[in-house]
Design a protein around this motif. Structure first.
Motif, PDB file in Angstrom:
ATOM      1  N   GLN A  49     -11.877  -8.931  55.346  1.00  0.00           N
ATOM      2  CA  GLN A  49     -10.421  -9.026  55.264  1.00  0.00           C
ATOM      3  C   GLN A  49      -9.763  -7.925  56.086  1.00  0.00           C
ATOM      4  O   GLN A  49      -8.779  -8.153  56.780  1.00  0.00           O
ATOM      5  CB  GLN A  49      -9.954  -8.909  53.801  1.00  0.00           C
ATOM      6  N   SER A  83      -4.654 -15.695  55.936  1.00  0.00           N
ATOM      7  CA  SER A  83      -3.951 -15.233  54.748  1.00  0.00           C
ATOM      8  C   SER A  83      -4.861 -14.320  53.931  1.00  0.00           C
ATOM      9  O   SER A  83      -6.054 -14.579  53.790  1.00  0.00           O
ATOM     10  CB  SER A  83      -3.530 -16.429  53.901  1.00  0.00           C
ATOM     11  N   LEU A  84      -4.288 -13.233  53.419  1.00  0.00           N
ATOM     12  CA  LEU A  84      -5.100 -12.299  52.630  1.00  0.00           C
ATOM     13  C   LEU A  84      -5.171 -12.707  51.169  1.00  0.00           C
ATOM     14  O   LEU A  84      -6.213 -12.625  50.531  1.00  0.00           O
ATOM     15  CB  LEU A  84      -4.520 -10.888  52.729  1.00  0.00           C
ATOM     16  N   SER A  85      -4.018 -13.170  50.639  1.00  0.00           N
ATOM     17  CA  SER A  85      -4.012 -13.529  49.224  1.00  0.00           C
ATOM     18  C   SER A  85      -4.779 -14.823  49.007  1.00  0.00           C
ATOM     19  O   SER A  85      -5.215 -15.114  47.902  1.00  0.00           O
ATOM     20  CB  SER A  85      -2.580 -13.636  48.715  1.00  0.00           C
ATOM     21  N   ARG A  86      -4.926 -15.618  50.048  1.00  0.00           N
ATOM     22  CA  ARG A  86      -5.674 -16.873  49.907  1.00  0.00           C
ATOM     23  C   ARG A  86      -6.854 -16.875  50.854  1.00  0.00           C
ATOM     24  O   ARG A  86      -7.210 -17.911  51.413  1.00  0.00           O
ATOM     25  CB  ARG A  86      -4.762 -18.041  50.209  1.00  0.00           C
ATOM     26  N   PHE A  87      -7.404 -15.719  51.050  1.00  0.00           N
ATOM     27  CA  PHE A  87      -8.529 -15.553  51.954  1.00  0.00           C
ATOM     28  C   PHE A  87      -9.635 -16.546  51.647  1.00  0.00           C
ATOM     29  O   PHE A  87      -9.956 -16.753  50.475  1.00  0.00           O
ATOM     30  CB  PHE A  87      -9.055 -14.114  51.809  1.00  0.00           C
ATOM     31  N   SER A 284       3.817 -13.926  48.769  1.00  0.00           N
ATOM     32  CA  SER A 284       3.021 -13.250  49.797  1.00  0.00           C
ATOM     33  C   SER A 284       3.516 -11.822  50.009  1.00  0.00           C
ATOM     34  O   SER A 284       2.726 -10.924  50.261  1.00  0.00           O
ATOM     35  CB  SER A 284       3.068 -14.034  51.106  1.00  0.00           C
ATOM     36  N   ASP A 289       0.584  -9.719  51.467  1.00  0.00           N
ATOM     37  CA  ASP A 289      -0.093 -10.593  52.417  1.00  0.00           C
ATOM     38  C   ASP A 289       0.790 -10.694  53.661  1.00  0.00           C
ATOM     39  O   ASP A 289       1.500 -11.670  53.865  1.00  0.00           O
ATOM     40  CB  ASP A 289      -0.290 -11.964  51.760  1.00  0.00           C
ATOM     41  N   TYR A 290       0.746  -9.650  54.496  1.00  0.00           N
ATOM     42  CA  TYR A 290       1.650  -9.594  55.646  1.00  0.00           C
ATOM     43  C   TYR A 290       1.461 -10.739  56.631  1.00  0.00           C
ATOM     44  O   TYR A 290       2.443 -11.272  57.144  1.00  0.00           O
ATOM     45  CB  TYR A 290       1.542  -8.246  56.350  1.00  0.00           C
ATOM     46  N   LEU A 292       0.681 -13.819  56.094  1.00  0.00           N
ATOM     47  CA  LEU A 292       1.334 -15.008  55.544  1.00  0.00           C
ATOM     48  C   LEU A 292       2.849 -14.835  55.565  1.00  0.00           C
ATOM     49  O   LEU A 292       3.596 -15.745  55.913  1.00  0.00           O
ATOM     50  CB  LEU A 292       0.822 -15.276  54.124  1.00  0.00           C
TER      51      LEU A 292
END
Lengths: 325, 312
Positions: A49, A83-87, A284, A289-290, A292
């Motif tokens: 990530q 996306s980080l939150s939905r990696f 986000s 989650d920048y 996104l």
């Protein structure tokens, strides 16, 4: 044609400005954005990530202009990062899954507000100083004075919790899977009522007043007097002669308000946990989650710009004067 | 081009239209006087002003009316309105009336600062655009149109997410997203004044550009600047509340927006503590409505066609 090309050029510049803003915002932040995020999520980030982030923010050692050009290139390939939150879902995929809901909610409420508001405005102007003209404008201004999200909460409390008539949140009932069935469409429609209603309530006053005021100016024109003198039916004069010509400013506001609808939908979506991109934008941001966040912002902007260009095209067809000047 | 050729039009060039005039007439003063008179005799405007004055007083007197820190937790949680707590208490035992009174300070201050700053930038950009024309106009108009088109709230959210949190950020973000609308309106108004004779006269007498823009053109736009200002203040109050409701403002401060944020966060809706949500929302609406009424009155005064003819 020249007019449309000029406008197209303008939209391209506007979009470029947004991309540039998006590129420089994280770089203007004090410190290295990745380590900042890394510390804020208490090191819960996996190495891959962190890598994805570094790539997105171009924190390799290339010079800034090279990163910038690479960034623009990626945007036009539809690659807005991961996306980080939905990696490890790509940003474009997350947005694609949710933009439909925003379009449904925003579109429905905008169309209802425009039609109803303009109609009320026409009637109010036609019957100056009568009931509709003296009661509705102040009432609607008052309703429109409430914050979007507050009216949404009030409606939610009244119709959702106290009366229990309508669902509290989400776009469709849990357990129901999307399908083109009557049950599913009906369920979606029922979930749409409250959020759409609150947006319509808040925005309708502006449409009504705008139409009322241009309509009043139009009814003072000579061709209306002429139409009256010819003994045409009042309804015909009202709609075919006066309203048709008073509609033009409304077309412009229609384009302008497209952005407003997305904005208004953001707050409404938040209150109703409606799965549109407005709600996703907020989640986000909260999840840091920048990629996104930026992707959604660019998508919304692109959509608004495209919609405005469409309105420009319509405008040229409606008002020949634009073609000349 | 000889200046004496220009025939004085209406009241805007009242005075001697020759080059030798040492003090250029300040047009608009008469219009301005009539405007104040119009406001003071308009029922809508008076009502709106009265509401604003009441709120301003409540905000100023908050430390006297509700002493102590309004955010301090109390022992009596989730009480419905009663004689002891006129507007009830939150689930943390805070007095809702105290929160609302103290909240008015931040909300009104931020609203007016944002309104004034956004109007000021709008004036600057709009009038400069109209005055200089050509390339400067093209550039400033392009900038204005871009800011006008970028969806405001998403931009607010993104900016608030990237900038360091704090009260100054809220103001800066709101001004960045709020000035464009006023610039556009003020430009079109300034454009029609730009072609008036008294501006041409000032240009020929060698007045400095900023002086012409702010001493000649601006006073003639008093009513539209006023109405823009009112609109911007409404925007400031509403947008601050929205931003703070989303948790992107200064959650440590007490304002109508943060009151609603905490109310929602603490589940006031689900537990049925409607009294926690009601006051701040109604306060925002009443202030915005009062401002809108004044705005409405300004429109009526400056555009006689919108006035409903009095019978008899």
């Amino acid at each position: 044609m020249v007019f449309l090309l000029r406008r197209l050029g303008f939209y391209i510049i506007a979009f470029w400005a947004c991309i540039t803003l998006n590129f420089f915002l994280p770089r203007l932040m004090p410190g290295d954005p990745v380590s900042r995020m890394f510390s804020q999520v208490q090191s819960q980030m996996r190495p891959d990530q962190v890598d994805a982030l570094r790539r997105l923010f171009g924190l390799d050692d290339r010079p800034l202009w090279e990163q910038y050009i690479a960034y623009i290139g990626n945007i036009f390939r539809g690659d807005m990062g991961i996306s980080l939150s939905r990696f490890p879902a790509p940003v474009s995929e997350v947005i694609g899954a949710q933009i439909g809901w925003t379009l449904l909610l925003g579109g429905t409420s905008l169309v209802i507000a425009v039609i109803l508001g303009n109609f009320l405005g026409i009637l109010a102007a036609w019957r100056r100083g009568k009931f509709l003209d003296s009661v509705f404008p102040p009432l609607l201004i008052f309703v429109g004075s409430f914050p979007y999200f507050w009216l949404a909460m009030a409606a939610l409390y009244l119709f959702g919790i106290t009366l229990g008539w309508l669902p509290l949140s989400h776009a469709f009932s849990t357990g129901l899977s999307p399908a083109f069935s009557l049950e599913y469409i009906g369920d979606v429609a029922v979930h749409l009522i409250l959020p759409a209603l609150t947006i319509v309530l808040v925005s309708i006053g502006g449409w009504m007043l705008g139409m009322r005021n241009t309509m009043i100016a139009t009814t003072a024109e000579d061709y209306i007097t002429m139409a009256r003198a010819k003994g045409l039916r009042p309804a015909r004069i009202m709609f075919q002669y006066a309203a048709r010509n008073a509609m033009l400013p409304s077309v412009t506001s229609f384009g302008m308000s497209l952005g407003f609808v997305v904005g208004g939908a953001l707050l409404t979506e938040t209150v109703f946990a409606y799965p549109g991109i407005g709600y996703q934008l907020l989640t986000s941001v909260q999840a840091l989650d920048y990629p996104l966040t930026q992707g959604i912002f660019l998508t919304i902007t692109a959509a608004v710009l495209a919609a405005n260009f469409l309105v420009d095209i319509i405008y040229v067809r409606l008002d020949p004067r634009v073609r000349v000047s | 081009m000889s200046l004496t050729d220009s025939t004085p039009t209406a009241s805007t060039t009242a005075g001697n239209p020759t080059v030798q005039v040492p003090e250029p007439p300040v047009p608009g003063r008469l219009v301005h006087g009539g405007f104040v008179h119009g406001i003071l005799t308009n029922k809508k405007a008076l009502f709106g002003l009265a509401v604003l004055v009441v709120f301003a007083l409540l905000a100023l007197l908050a430390p006297l009316l509700a002493p102590g820190n309004p955010s301090d937790f109390g022992p009596e949680a989730s009480l419905a309105p009663s004689a002891n707590h006129l507007l009830g208490t939150t689930s943390k035992g805070q007095d809702v009336l105290a929160l609302t009174l103290w909240g008015s300070r931040s909300s009104l201050t931020v609203g007016f600062i944002v309104g004034i700053a956004a109007t000021f930038i709008g004036c600057l950009v709009g009038i400069a655009s109209a005055y200089f024309g050509k390339a400067i106009d093209e550039l400033l108009s392009l900038l204005t149109n871009i800011f006008l088109l970028i969806p405001g709230l998403p931009l607010l959210v993104v900016l608030a997410a990237f900038l360091p949190p704090g009260p100054a950020t809220v103001v800066v973000v709101l001004v960045i997203t709020g000035w464009a609308g006023s610039a556009r309106v003020l430009r079109s108004q300034a454009l029609s004044l730009r072609s008036k004779d008294f501006v041409a006269a000032a240009v020929v007498t060698g007045e400095k550009a900023w002086r012409i823009m702010f001493r000649e053109i601006l006073p003639n736009m008093a009513s539209i600047v006023m109405s823009t200002l009112l609109g911007c203040v409404i925007y400031g109050i509403g947008a601050q509340a929205g931003l703070e409701f989303l948790g992107l403002g200064d959650t440590g401060s007490v304002s109508w927006g943060t009151n609603l944020y905490w109310a929602n966060n603490d589940g006031a809706l689900m537990t049925g503590d409607w009294w926690v949500l009601l006051p701040s929302g109604v306060a925002i609406a009443v202030v915005a409505f009062a401002l809108a009424l004044i705005n409405y009155a300004v429109d009526e005064i400056t555009n006689p066609r919108l006035r409903v003819e009095k019978k008899g």
